[in-house]
Design an enzyme around this catalytic site. Structure first.
Site, PDB file in Angstrom:
ATOM      1  CG  ASP A  48      -1.898   1.170   1.171  1.00  0.00           C
ATOM      2  OD1 ASP A  48      -2.867   1.092   0.403  1.00  0.00           O
ATOM      3  OD2 ASP A  48      -1.675   2.158   1.896  1.00  0.00           O
ATOM      4  NE  ARG A  49      -0.585   2.054  -3.972  1.00  0.00           N
ATOM      5  CZ  ARG A  49      -1.359   0.982  -3.753  1.00  0.00           C
ATOM      6  NH1 ARG A  49      -0.821  -0.201  -3.470  1.00  0.00           N
ATOM      7  NH2 ARG A  49      -2.673   1.080  -3.799  1.00  0.00           N
ATOM      8  CG  ASN A  86      -4.855  10.180  -7.782  1.00  0.00           C
ATOM      9  OD1 ASN A  86      -4.720  11.172  -8.489  1.00  0.00           O
ATOM     10  ND2 ASN A  86      -5.920   9.392  -7.861  1.00  0.00           N
ATOM     11  CB  ALA A  88       1.570   5.038  -7.368  1.00  0.00           C
ATOM     12  CB  CYS A 199      -8.082   8.645  -3.697  1.00  0.00           C
ATOM     13  SG  CYS A 199      -8.062   6.874  -3.299  1.00  0.00           S
TER      14      CYS A 199
END
Length: 238
Positions: A48-49, A86, A88, A199
């Site tokens: 997860d970013r 977004n 990332a 997002c």
């Protein structure tokens, strides 16, 4: 396969599914052969970013995973990459340096779309993951465009995080009531004139609402428009 592009997706998978629907709907077609040629990498197991950006000591870095995609799929010689997350884009510069082909920049494209619709000085709100907001992924583009940047309050951010992670990612629940409450607070309490959905899970909510709020900009929808435009241009140059 010639004249194709590669989609780096799976962040999350349901949001990527919406992007595929968007590009298919935006492509002018009369038969199967009119649809675009693309390669989808649904890398759902990538860390997860936002979690990483909020606590780099405790969470795994997604960047090596993203770079591996660039290396592996860049060798197939796509015309361009699309990054359907977004948050990332925090790693965009490193990815761009490693990529043999262009990578579309979703936040930049979204703000460019806003400049076509709104004058300088417009109060532009941004909502998204905590990682996106605190790392200011959209801020520079919004300010450079001459807009007044509006961040969500702590209360609104908690509501957005609940919608993204607890509702959509964990339970695949599109809570329209919560989404409308968030927008109401951005427009009415913070006096935003336009809100950018930073997002792609929020893109799902705007799609559910059939894009009826003309003062909301969905970056993934903008990205889909640009993807189709570029892909069709390359097809004509063939």
């Amino acid at each position: 396969m010639d004249n194709f592009f590669t989609i780096i997706g799976g962040m999350g998978t349901i949001a990527t599914e919406l992007y595929i629907k968007q590009i298919n709907q935006k492509t002018p077609t009369k038969n199967d052969q009119d649809y675009l040629d693309y390669c989808l990498v649904n890398y759902s197991t990538i860390p997860d970013r936002s979690s990483y950006l909020m606590n780099k000591e405790e969470n795994e870095n997604p960047l090596p995973y993203l770079l591996k995609i660039i290396e592996s799929y860049g060798a197939l010689e796509p015309k361009f990459f699309v990054l359907t997350c977004n948050t990332a884009h925090y790693f965009f510069n490193e990815l761009e340096k490693a990529s043999p082909v262009p990578i579309l920049h979703m936040p930049r494209l979204a703000v460019e779309e806003a400049t076509k619709q709104y004058e300088k000085g417009t109060r532009v709100g941004i909502i998204g993951t905590e990682g996106t907001i605190k790392n200011k992924i959209y801020d520079g583009f919004i300010l450079e465009a001459g807009f007044e940047l509006i961040h969500p309050t702590l209360e609104i951010q908690q509501m957005v995080s609940t919608l993204i992670f607890n509702k959509i990612k964990q339970n695949n629940e599109l809570d329209e009531v919560l989404y409308n409450q968030i927008l109401a607070k951005m427009f009415e309490e913070l006096n935003c004139e336009v809100v950018i959905l930073g997002c792609t899970e929020l893109s799902l909510m705007e799609d559910l609402a059939n894009y009826q709020n003309e003062h909301v900009i969905d970056p993934q929808n903008v990205l889909a428009e640009k993807s189709v435009e570029l892909a069709l241009r390359y097809r004509q140059e063939k």
